[in-house]
Design a protein around this motif. Structure first.
Motif, PDB file in Angstrom:
ATOM      1  N   PRO A 118      33.890  40.176  35.444  1.00  0.00           N
ATOM      2  CA  PRO A 118      33.038  39.002  35.227  1.00  0.00           C
ATOM      3  C   PRO A 118      33.790  37.742  35.636  1.00  0.00           C
ATOM      4  CG  PRO A 118      34.007  39.702  33.165  1.00  0.00           C
ATOM      5  CD  PRO A 118      34.405  40.732  34.184  1.00  0.00           C
ATOM      6  N   ALA A 119      33.063  36.711  36.015  1.00  0.00           N
ATOM      7  CA  ALA A 119      33.703  35.441  36.339  1.00  0.00           C
ATOM      8  C   ALA A 119      34.450  34.933  35.103  1.00  0.00           C
ATOM      9  CB  ALA A 119      32.665  34.428  36.800  1.00  0.00           C
ATOM     10  N   PRO A 120      35.737  34.620  35.242  1.00  0.00           N
ATOM     11  CA  PRO A 120      36.514  34.219  34.059  1.00  0.00           C
ATOM     12  C   PRO A 120      36.353  32.745  33.709  1.00  0.00           C
ATOM     13  CG  PRO A 120      37.927  34.185  35.974  1.00  0.00           C
ATOM     14  CD  PRO A 120      36.565  34.644  36.460  1.00  0.00           C
ATOM     15  N   LYS A 121      36.619  32.440  32.452  1.00  0.00           N
ATOM     16  CA  LYS A 121      36.701  31.048  32.025  1.00  0.00           C
ATOM     17  C   LYS A 121      38.155  30.609  31.883  1.00  0.00           C
ATOM     18  CE  LYS A 121      32.186  30.939  29.778  1.00  0.00           C
ATOM     19  NZ  LYS A 121      31.422  30.686  28.525  1.00  0.00           N
ATOM     20  N   ALA A 122      39.084  31.566  32.056  1.00  0.00           N
ATOM     21  CA  ALA A 122      40.518  31.285  32.070  1.00  0.00           C
ATOM     22  C   ALA A 122      41.228  32.522  32.610  1.00  0.00           C
ATOM     23  CB  ALA A 122      41.037  30.922  30.687  1.00  0.00           C
ATOM     24  N   ILE A 123      42.459  32.344  33.060  1.00  0.00           N
ATOM     25  CA  ILE A 123      43.279  33.457  33.542  1.00  0.00           C
ATOM     26  C   ILE A 123      44.646  33.367  32.888  1.00  0.00           C
ATOM     27  CG2 ILE A 123      44.429  34.495  35.538  1.00  0.00           C
ATOM     28  CD1 ILE A 123      42.139  33.638  37.276  1.00  0.00           C
ATOM     29  N   LEU A 173      47.259  29.544  44.622  1.00  0.00           N
ATOM     30  CA  LEU A 173      46.262  29.983  43.642  1.00  0.00           C
ATOM     31  C   LEU A 173      46.254  29.060  42.430  1.00  0.00           C
ATOM     32  CD1 LEU A 173      44.217  32.112  42.591  1.00  0.00           C
ATOM     33  CD2 LEU A 173      46.166  33.226  41.485  1.00  0.00           C
ATOM     34  N   VAL A 174      47.442  28.743  41.906  1.00  0.00           N
ATOM     35  CA  VAL A 174      47.533  27.862  40.743  1.00  0.00           C
ATOM     36  C   VAL A 174      46.905  26.504  41.058  1.00  0.00           C
ATOM     37  CG1 VAL A 174      49.157  26.546  39.322  1.00  0.00           C
ATOM     38  CG2 VAL A 174      49.489  29.010  39.651  1.00  0.00           C
ATOM     39  N   GLU A 175      47.179  25.984  42.236  1.00  0.00           N
ATOM     40  CA  GLU A 175      46.583  24.701  42.630  1.00  0.00           C
ATOM     41  C   GLU A 175      45.061  24.795  42.674  1.00  0.00           C
ATOM     42  OE1 GLU A 175      48.336  23.636  46.324  1.00  0.00           O
ATOM     43  OE2 GLU A 175      50.288  23.089  45.436  1.00  0.00           O
ATOM     44  N   SER A 176      44.552  25.919  43.182  1.00  0.00           N
ATOM     45  CA  SER A 176      43.095  26.077  43.262  1.00  0.00           C
ATOM     46  C   SER A 176      42.474  26.210  41.877  1.00  0.00           C
ATOM     47  CB  SER A 176      42.733  27.292  44.122  1.00  0.00           C
ATOM     48  OG  SER A 176      43.039  28.506  43.463  1.00  0.00           O
ATOM     49  N   LEU A 177      43.172  26.878  40.958  1.00  0.00           N
ATOM     50  CA  LEU A 177      42.673  26.992  39.581  1.00  0.00           C
ATOM     51  C   LEU A 177      42.590  25.615  38.930  1.00  0.00           C
ATOM     52  CD1 LEU A 177      44.605  30.134  38.256  1.00  0.00           C
ATOM     53  CD2 LEU A 177      42.280  30.035  39.166  1.00  0.00           C
ATOM     54  N   GLU A 178      43.605  24.813  39.155  1.00  0.00           N
ATOM     55  CA  GLU A 178      43.615  23.483  38.556  1.00  0.00           C
ATOM     56  C   GLU A 178      42.540  22.595  39.175  1.00  0.00           C
ATOM     57  OE1 GLU A 178      47.691  22.360  38.982  1.00  0.00           O
ATOM     58  OE2 GLU A 178      48.332  23.556  37.258  1.00  0.00           O
ATOM     59  N   ILE A 190      45.279  45.537  42.284  1.00  0.00           N
ATOM     60  CA  ILE A 190      45.329  44.803  43.549  1.00  0.00           C
ATOM     61  C   ILE A 190      46.729  44.889  44.143  1.00  0.00           C
ATOM     62  CG2 ILE A 190      43.446  43.235  42.971  1.00  0.00           C
ATOM     63  CD1 ILE A 190      45.499  41.127  42.204  1.00  0.00           C
ATOM     64  N   ASP A 191      46.807  44.630  45.452  1.00  0.00           N
ATOM     65  CA  ASP A 191      48.072  44.780  46.175  1.00  0.00           C
ATOM     66  C   ASP A 191      48.890  43.504  46.235  1.00  0.00           C
ATOM     67  OD1 ASP A 191      47.546  47.477  46.790  1.00  0.00           O
ATOM     68  OD2 ASP A 191      46.351  46.910  48.527  1.00  0.00           O
ATOM     69  N   ASN A 192      48.232  42.353  46.392  1.00  0.00           N
ATOM     70  CA  ASN A 192      48.924  41.094  46.634  1.00  0.00           C
ATOM     71  C   ASN A 192      48.346  39.975  45.780  1.00  0.00           C
ATOM     72  OD1 ASN A 192      50.486  42.068  49.066  1.00  0.00           O
ATOM     73  ND2 ASN A 192      48.394  42.354  49.829  1.00  0.00           N
ATOM     74  N   PRO A 193      49.150  38.944  45.492  1.00  0.00           N
ATOM     75  CA  PRO A 193      48.611  37.808  44.741  1.00  0.00           C
ATOM     76  C   PRO A 193      47.398  37.169  45.414  1.00  0.00           C
ATOM     77  CG  PRO A 193      51.008  37.709  44.785  1.00  0.00           C
ATOM     78  CD  PRO A 193      50.605  38.815  45.721  1.00  0.00           C
ATOM     79  N   GLU A 194      47.364  37.198  46.748  1.00  0.00           N
ATOM     80  CA  GLU A 194      46.223  36.610  47.459  1.00  0.00           C
ATOM     81  C   GLU A 194      44.909  37.289  47.086  1.00  0.00           C
ATOM     82  OE1 GLU A 194      49.047  37.529  48.817  1.00  0.00           O
ATOM     83  OE2 GLU A 194      49.851  35.881  50.046  1.00  0.00           O
ATOM     84  N   ASP A 195      44.992  38.530  46.620  1.00  0.00           N
ATOM     85  CA  ASP A 195      43.775  39.256  46.248  1.00  0.00           C
ATOM     86  C   ASP A 195      43.092  38.644  45.024  1.00  0.00           C
ATOM     87  OD1 ASP A 195      44.175  41.059  48.317  1.00  0.00           O
ATOM     88  OD2 ASP A 195      45.254  42.497  47.064  1.00  0.00           O
ATOM     89  N   ILE A 196      43.837  37.877  44.225  1.00  0.00           N
ATOM     90  CA  ILE A 196      43.234  37.260  43.052  1.00  0.00           C
ATOM     91  C   ILE A 196      42.143  36.281  43.465  1.00  0.00           C
ATOM     92  CG2 ILE A 196      43.662  35.858  40.989  1.00  0.00           C
ATOM     93  CD1 ILE A 196      46.602  36.872  41.139  1.00  0.00           C
ATOM     94  N   ALA A 197      42.398  35.516  44.522  1.00  0.00           N
ATOM     95  CA  ALA A 197      41.394  34.569  45.019  1.00  0.00           C
ATOM     96  C   ALA A 197      40.147  35.303  45.479  1.00  0.00           C
ATOM     97  CB  ALA A 197      41.971  33.724  46.147  1.00  0.00           C
ATOM     98  N   HIS A 198      40.327  36.462  46.106  1.00  0.00           N
ATOM     99  CA  HIS A 198      39.176  37.252  46.557  1.00  0.00           C
ATOM    100  C   HIS A 198      38.375  37.753  45.352  1.00  0.00           C
ATOM    101  CE1 HIS A 198      40.834  36.849  50.456  1.00  0.00           C
ATOM    102  NE2 HIS A 198      41.769  37.776  50.332  1.00  0.00           N
ATOM    103  N   LEU A 199      39.074  38.181  44.295  1.00  0.00           N
ATOM    104  CA  LEU A 199      38.385  38.633  43.089  1.00  0.00           C
ATOM    105  C   LEU A 199      37.582  37.501  42.459  1.00  0.00           C
ATOM    106  CD1 LEU A 199      41.128  40.796  41.304  1.00  0.00           C
ATOM    107  CD2 LEU A 199      39.108  41.628  42.511  1.00  0.00           C
ATOM    108  N   SER A 213      36.356  34.859  43.996  1.00  0.00           N
ATOM    109  CA  SER A 213      35.216  34.558  44.855  1.00  0.00           C
ATOM    110  C   SER A 213      34.100  35.570  44.656  1.00  0.00           C
ATOM    111  CB  SER A 213      35.667  34.537  46.321  1.00  0.00           C
ATOM    112  OG  SER A 213      34.581  34.308  47.183  1.00  0.00           O
ATOM    113  N   ARG A 214      34.473  36.849  44.574  1.00  0.00           N
ATOM    114  CA  ARG A 214      33.485  37.908  44.377  1.00  0.00           C
ATOM    115  C   ARG A 214      32.805  37.771  43.015  1.00  0.00           C
ATOM    116  NH1 ARG A 214      36.191  43.400  44.758  1.00  0.00           N
ATOM    117  NH2 ARG A 214      36.901  42.404  46.689  1.00  0.00           N
ATOM    118  N   ALA A 215      33.603  37.452  41.975  1.00  0.00           N
ATOM    119  CA  ALA A 215      33.033  37.289  40.636  1.00  0.00           C
ATOM    120  C   ALA A 215      32.068  36.110  40.600  1.00  0.00           C
ATOM    121  CB  ALA A 215      34.153  37.096  39.621  1.00  0.00           C
ATOM    122  N   ASP A 216      32.412  35.033  41.300  1.00  0.00           N
ATOM    123  CA  ASP A 216      31.519  33.871  41.360  1.00  0.00           C
ATOM    124  C   ASP A 216      30.213  34.227  42.055  1.00  0.00           C
ATOM    125  OD1 ASP A 216      33.326  32.272  40.062  1.00  0.00           O
ATOM    126  OD2 ASP A 216      34.139  31.368  41.884  1.00  0.00           O
TER     127      ASP A 216
END
Length: 232
Positions: A3-8, A97-102, A206-215, A217-220
């Motif tokens: 599900p789309a998170p409200k925090a990580i 990723l942290v910058e994008s979260l902020e 997941i394999d790489n930290p970059e995959d978190i952004a993909h997750l 995006s998909r959840a959104d």
């Protein structure tokens, strides 16, 4: 499905930060003081997520039941504290990723079994400012108990099932599942090889930290699709 998170929330060693070089250096300094040759970094790295206990176990062959363990543990931690941010850094892809979260005002934090003094000194040295930090000695029980994750959720004022927990050790997944948080297991961390990562029971591997952004995006996209369907 996540599900789309409200925090990580992130584990620290081996998930958010690559602390292995500085922790390995401290272990080899202890070995040198004991008259032992340095261990290869490749032999140390998989055990870094197991903390001082795991490193002293593979580096000196001792356990907490041995008479000299506590003294060597204190010496290892003292040496590590002297140089805990020399080579340590965010894993590739996590700064962006942290910058994008902020930027999207999505709170993020750290839940780790690392001692609080070391954790907070390290984050300060690297100028990293999570919304919440829960350390191994902040509560009576650390991971794999869910208490630290539930405590972090309380500080964020969010239900646990609205928060993703990302880690590199089976204890992270066990704690997350017990807290009813969606769990993400990362292959880039310090996998000790005890059990295959696929067997931990994570919601997603997941394999790489970059995959978190993909997750994210998909959840959104899934959330938007659900809202569209519900509106019809």
């Amino acid at each position: 499905m996540l599900p789309a998170p409200k925090a990580i929330l992130f584990d620290l060693d081996g998930t958010l930060l690559d602390t292995a070089p500085d922790m390995a250096a401290a272990l080899n300094r202890v070995r040198a003081e004991q008259g032992l040759e340095p261990m290869p970094f490749e032999a140390i790295r998989p055990h870094v997520s197991n903390g001082a206990r795991g490193l002293l176990g593979i580096g000196l062959g001792i356990t907490p039941d041995d008479s000299g363990y506590e003294g060597l543990r204190e010496r290892f931690l003292a040496l590590y504290a002297e140089d805990l941010a020399v080579h340590t850094c965010l894993f590739p892809g996590l700064e962006a990723l942290v910058e994008s979260l902020e930027q999207r005002a999505l709170p993020w934090g750290v839940v780790t079994n690392k001692p609080g003094e070391l954790t907070r000194r390290l984050l300060e040295a690297l100028e990293i400012t999570p919304a919440v930090v829960v350390c191994g000695d902040d509560l009576r029980r650390a991971k794999p108990h869910p208490d630290p994750l539930l405590f972090a959720a309380g500080k964020l004022r969010l239900p646990p099932n609205a928060i993703w927990y990302i880690g590199d050790h089976e204890r992270d997944v066990v704690a997350g599942n017990a807290a009813h948080m969606p769990t993400v297991a990362g292959r880039w961390g310090y996998l000790d090889g005890e059990r295959p990562i696929e067997s931990w029971g994570a919601t997603v591997v997941i394999d790489n930290p970059e995959d978190i952004a993909h997750l994210l995006s998909r959840a959104d996209q899934d959330a938007t699709h659900t809202e569209t369907v519900d509106a019809k």
